[in-house]
Motif scaffolding. Structure first.
Motif, PDB file in Angstrom:
ATOM      1  N   THR A  11       0.832  -1.205   0.000  1.00  0.00           N
ATOM      2  CA  THR A  11       0.000   0.000   0.000  1.00  0.00           C
ATOM      3  C   THR A  11       0.867   1.256   0.000  1.00  0.00           C
ATOM      4  O   THR A  11       0.581   2.225  -0.709  1.00  0.00           O
ATOM      5  CB  THR A  11      -0.939   0.006   1.217  1.00  0.00           C
ATOM      6  OG1 THR A  11      -1.722  -1.190   1.214  1.00  0.00           O
ATOM      7  CG2 THR A  11      -1.859   1.210   1.198  1.00  0.00           C
ATOM      8  N   HIS A  15       0.936   4.130  -2.730  1.00  0.00           N
ATOM      9  CA  HIS A  15       0.719   5.526  -2.346  1.00  0.00           C
ATOM     10  C   HIS A  15       1.862   6.397  -2.850  1.00  0.00           C
ATOM     11  O   HIS A  15       1.628   7.499  -3.378  1.00  0.00           O
ATOM     12  CB  HIS A  15       0.602   5.619  -0.829  1.00  0.00           C
ATOM     13  CG  HIS A  15       0.166   6.967  -0.335  1.00  0.00           C
ATOM     14  ND1 HIS A  15      -1.050   7.531  -0.657  1.00  0.00           N
ATOM     15  CD2 HIS A  15       0.789   7.876   0.466  1.00  0.00           C
ATOM     16  CE1 HIS A  15      -1.171   8.714  -0.083  1.00  0.00           C
ATOM     17  NE2 HIS A  15      -0.065   8.942   0.598  1.00  0.00           N
ATOM     18  N   LEU A  20      -2.968   4.839  -5.699  1.00  0.00           N
ATOM     19  CA  LEU A  20      -4.192   4.626  -4.926  1.00  0.00           C
ATOM     20  C   LEU A  20      -5.297   5.552  -5.418  1.00  0.00           C
ATOM     21  O   LEU A  20      -5.029   6.672  -5.877  1.00  0.00           O
ATOM     22  CB  LEU A  20      -3.944   4.885  -3.436  1.00  0.00           C
ATOM     23  CG  LEU A  20      -2.990   3.954  -2.699  1.00  0.00           C
ATOM     24  CD1 LEU A  20      -2.886   4.388  -1.235  1.00  0.00           C
ATOM     25  CD2 LEU A  20      -3.430   2.502  -2.793  1.00  0.00           C
ATOM     26  N   GLU A  23      -9.865   8.126  -2.581  1.00  0.00           N
ATOM     27  CA  GLU A  23     -10.473   7.735  -1.314  1.00  0.00           C
ATOM     28  C   GLU A  23      -9.508   6.919  -0.462  1.00  0.00           C
ATOM     29  O   GLU A  23      -9.330   7.185   0.739  1.00  0.00           O
ATOM     30  CB  GLU A  23     -11.758   6.937  -1.572  1.00  0.00           C
ATOM     31  CG  GLU A  23     -12.861   7.731  -2.252  1.00  0.00           C
ATOM     32  CD  GLU A  23     -12.617   7.934  -3.740  1.00  0.00           C
ATOM     33  OE1 GLU A  23     -13.056   8.973  -4.280  1.00  0.00           O
ATOM     34  OE2 GLU A  23     -11.978   7.071  -4.377  1.00  0.00           O
ATOM     35  N   LEU A  24      -8.871   5.913  -1.067  1.00  0.00           N
ATOM     36  CA  LEU A  24      -7.877   5.131  -0.335  1.00  0.00           C
ATOM     37  C   LEU A  24      -6.702   6.003   0.076  1.00  0.00           C
ATOM     38  O   LEU A  24      -6.162   5.876   1.176  1.00  0.00           O
ATOM     39  CB  LEU A  24      -7.400   3.952  -1.186  1.00  0.00           C
ATOM     40  CG  LEU A  24      -8.416   2.830  -1.417  1.00  0.00           C
ATOM     41  CD1 LEU A  24      -7.944   1.906  -2.537  1.00  0.00           C
ATOM     42  CD2 LEU A  24      -8.652   2.026  -0.149  1.00  0.00           C
ATOM     43  N   ASP A 135     -14.831   4.913  -5.669  1.00  0.00           N
ATOM     44  CA  ASP A 135     -14.673   4.091  -4.477  1.00  0.00           C
ATOM     45  C   ASP A 135     -15.521   4.666  -3.342  1.00  0.00           C
ATOM     46  O   ASP A 135     -15.933   5.826  -3.379  1.00  0.00           O
ATOM     47  CB  ASP A 135     -13.211   4.031  -4.045  1.00  0.00           C
ATOM     48  CG  ASP A 135     -12.375   3.161  -4.977  1.00  0.00           C
ATOM     49  OD1 ASP A 135     -12.948   2.539  -5.887  1.00  0.00           O
ATOM     50  OD2 ASP A 135     -11.145   3.130  -4.806  1.00  0.00           O
ATOM     51  N   SER A 156     -10.058  -4.091  -1.712  1.00  0.00           N
ATOM     52  CA  SER A 156      -9.233  -3.552  -0.633  1.00  0.00           C
ATOM     53  C   SER A 156     -10.070  -2.681   0.290  1.00  0.00           C
ATOM     54  O   SER A 156     -11.047  -2.060  -0.133  1.00  0.00           O
ATOM     55  CB  SER A 156      -8.084  -2.713  -1.212  1.00  0.00           C
ATOM     56  OG  SER A 156      -7.239  -3.504  -2.023  1.00  0.00           O
ATOM     57  N   GLU A 157      -9.675  -2.650   1.560  1.00  0.00           N
ATOM     58  CA  GLU A 157     -10.295  -1.749   2.534  1.00  0.00           C
ATOM     59  C   GLU A 157      -9.204  -1.167   3.418  1.00  0.00           C
ATOM     60  O   GLU A 157      -8.342  -1.883   3.909  1.00  0.00           O
ATOM     61  CB  GLU A 157     -11.310  -2.476   3.409  1.00  0.00           C
ATOM     62  CG  GLU A 157     -11.907  -1.578   4.512  1.00  0.00           C
ATOM     63  CD  GLU A 157     -12.767  -2.338   5.504  1.00  0.00           C
ATOM     64  OE1 GLU A 157     -12.790  -1.926   6.684  1.00  0.00           O
ATOM     65  OE2 GLU A 157     -13.400  -3.334   5.116  1.00  0.00           O
ATOM     66  N   LEU A 158      -9.242   0.129   3.601  1.00  0.00           N
ATOM     67  CA  LEU A 158      -8.405   0.813   4.587  1.00  0.00           C
ATOM     68  C   LEU A 158      -9.331   1.443   5.613  1.00  0.00           C
ATOM     69  O   LEU A 158     -10.206   2.246   5.251  1.00  0.00           O
ATOM     70  CB  LEU A 158      -7.538   1.899   3.936  1.00  0.00           C
ATOM     71  CG  LEU A 158      -6.413   1.460   3.007  1.00  0.00           C
ATOM     72  CD1 LEU A 158      -5.680   2.685   2.454  1.00  0.00           C
ATOM     73  CD2 LEU A 158      -5.438   0.543   3.720  1.00  0.00           C
ATOM     74  N   ASP A 180      -5.432  -2.538   7.209  1.00  0.00           N
ATOM     75  CA  ASP A 180      -5.157  -2.601   5.774  1.00  0.00           C
ATOM     76  C   ASP A 180      -5.550  -4.004   5.322  1.00  0.00           C
ATOM     77  O   ASP A 180      -4.803  -4.959   5.501  1.00  0.00           O
ATOM     78  CB  ASP A 180      -3.669  -2.322   5.532  1.00  0.00           C
ATOM     79  CG  ASP A 180      -3.346  -2.078   4.060  1.00  0.00           C
ATOM     80  OD1 ASP A 180      -4.165  -2.477   3.206  1.00  0.00           O
ATOM     81  OD2 ASP A 180      -2.267  -1.519   3.772  1.00  0.00           O
ATOM     82  N   ALA A 202     -12.240   3.411   3.570  1.00  0.00           N
ATOM     83  CA  ALA A 202     -12.324   3.485   2.115  1.00  0.00           C
ATOM     84  C   ALA A 202     -12.326   2.071   1.560  1.00  0.00           C
ATOM     85  O   ALA A 202     -11.543   1.223   2.003  1.00  0.00           O
ATOM     86  CB  ALA A 202     -11.143   4.273   1.545  1.00  0.00           C
ATOM     87  N   ASP A 204     -12.717  -0.288  -2.182  1.00  0.00           N
ATOM     88  CA  ASP A 204     -12.805  -0.277  -3.642  1.00  0.00           C
ATOM     89  C   ASP A 204     -13.646  -1.427  -4.176  1.00  0.00           C
ATOM     90  O   ASP A 204     -13.637  -1.724  -5.378  1.00  0.00           O
ATOM     91  CB  ASP A 204     -11.414  -0.277  -4.286  1.00  0.00           C
ATOM     92  CG  ASP A 204     -10.613  -1.531  -3.984  1.00  0.00           C
ATOM     93  OD1 ASP A 204     -11.152  -2.457  -3.356  1.00  0.00           O
ATOM     94  OD2 ASP A 204      -9.430  -1.572  -4.388  1.00  0.00           O
TER      95      ASP A 204
END
Length: 223
Positions: A11, A15, A20, A23-24, A135, A156-158, A180, A202, A204
């Motif tokens: 991640t 970044h 990304l 939102e992420l 997202d 994915s989720e953060l 993460d 966030a 996706d």
């Protein structure tokens, strides 16, 4: 605030590369604002990435060479970091305490006191960011001692903890910690006693709920 759960190296590389979604990236930047450990890793990723790109010939890369660059960067980021020399955070003033983290302000406004929470379920309130790239970006406020439905993820989720805390199979997540998560993770957050747990998340892709009732209600909450 001393986070014990951090951004994954992949991640951080994404970044650093600007890969990304907004939102992420907003959630990642919120974590970076309070985590010296991840800031050092990000700086390392940016330095290594710049060096690798300069060494790569020809300048135009195919997909295979880009993938090798990413793998090289991830491998180099596993090297031990020097001890932190970051100064301790300055005391928070009352005015600053009412301000949302800067990366979230374009989506939710500047002040905690101005938030308008929407009821989502008993003990659960939510605010969904209206202006997104596609997202999902949400603020969640969950009452103390509340068990969320068991779920996994289609993408994915953060999730960054802003206030309060929760526990799940991955451990205890308090203020400053980030979850993460990817499609391999199934969990059931349970909020800690005391104060509501407030987090920003966030995603996706949609969540996958195990229970039939949660699946039935999923279209209503849009998660």
């Amino acid at each position: 605030m001393m986070p014990i759960h951090h951004l994954d190296s992949a991640t951080l590389v994404s970044h650093a590369a600007g890969a990304l979604s907004p939102e992420l990236a907003a959630v990642a930047a919120t974590h970076l604002g309070v985590c010296a450990h991840c800031r050092r890793l990000l700086a390392d990723a940016e330095r290594v990435g710049g060096a690798l790109l300069q060494q790569q010939q020809p300048a135009t890369q195919d997909s295979g060479s880009a993938s090798r660059l990413r793998q090289d960067m991830l491998a180099r980021m596993q090297a031990p970091l020097p001890a932190s020399s970051d100064a301790a955070p300055k005391p928070t003033t009352q005015h600053a305490a009412d301000q949302l983290p800067r990366p979230l302000q374009p989506y939710f406004g500047k002040a905690w006191k101005d938030l308008r929470w929407r009821w989502m379920a008993p003990g659960v309130h939510m605010i969904r960011a209206a202006r997104t790239s596609g997202d999902t970006l949400i603020l969640l406020k969950i009452a103390p001692g509340k068990s969320m439905p068991v779920h996994s993820h289609q993408g994915s989720e953060l999730t960054q903890i802003l206030r309060g805390a929760y526990d799940d199979a991955l451990g205890h997540f308090g203020p400053g910690d980030i979850a993460d998560l990817d499609a391999d993770v199934e969990h059931q957050p349970v909020t800690s006693p005391g104060v509501p747990c407030i987090c920003v998340a966030a995603l996706d892709g949609p969540l996958r709920f195990r229970g039939w009732l949660a699946r039935k209600l999923q279209p209503m909450v849009g998660l």
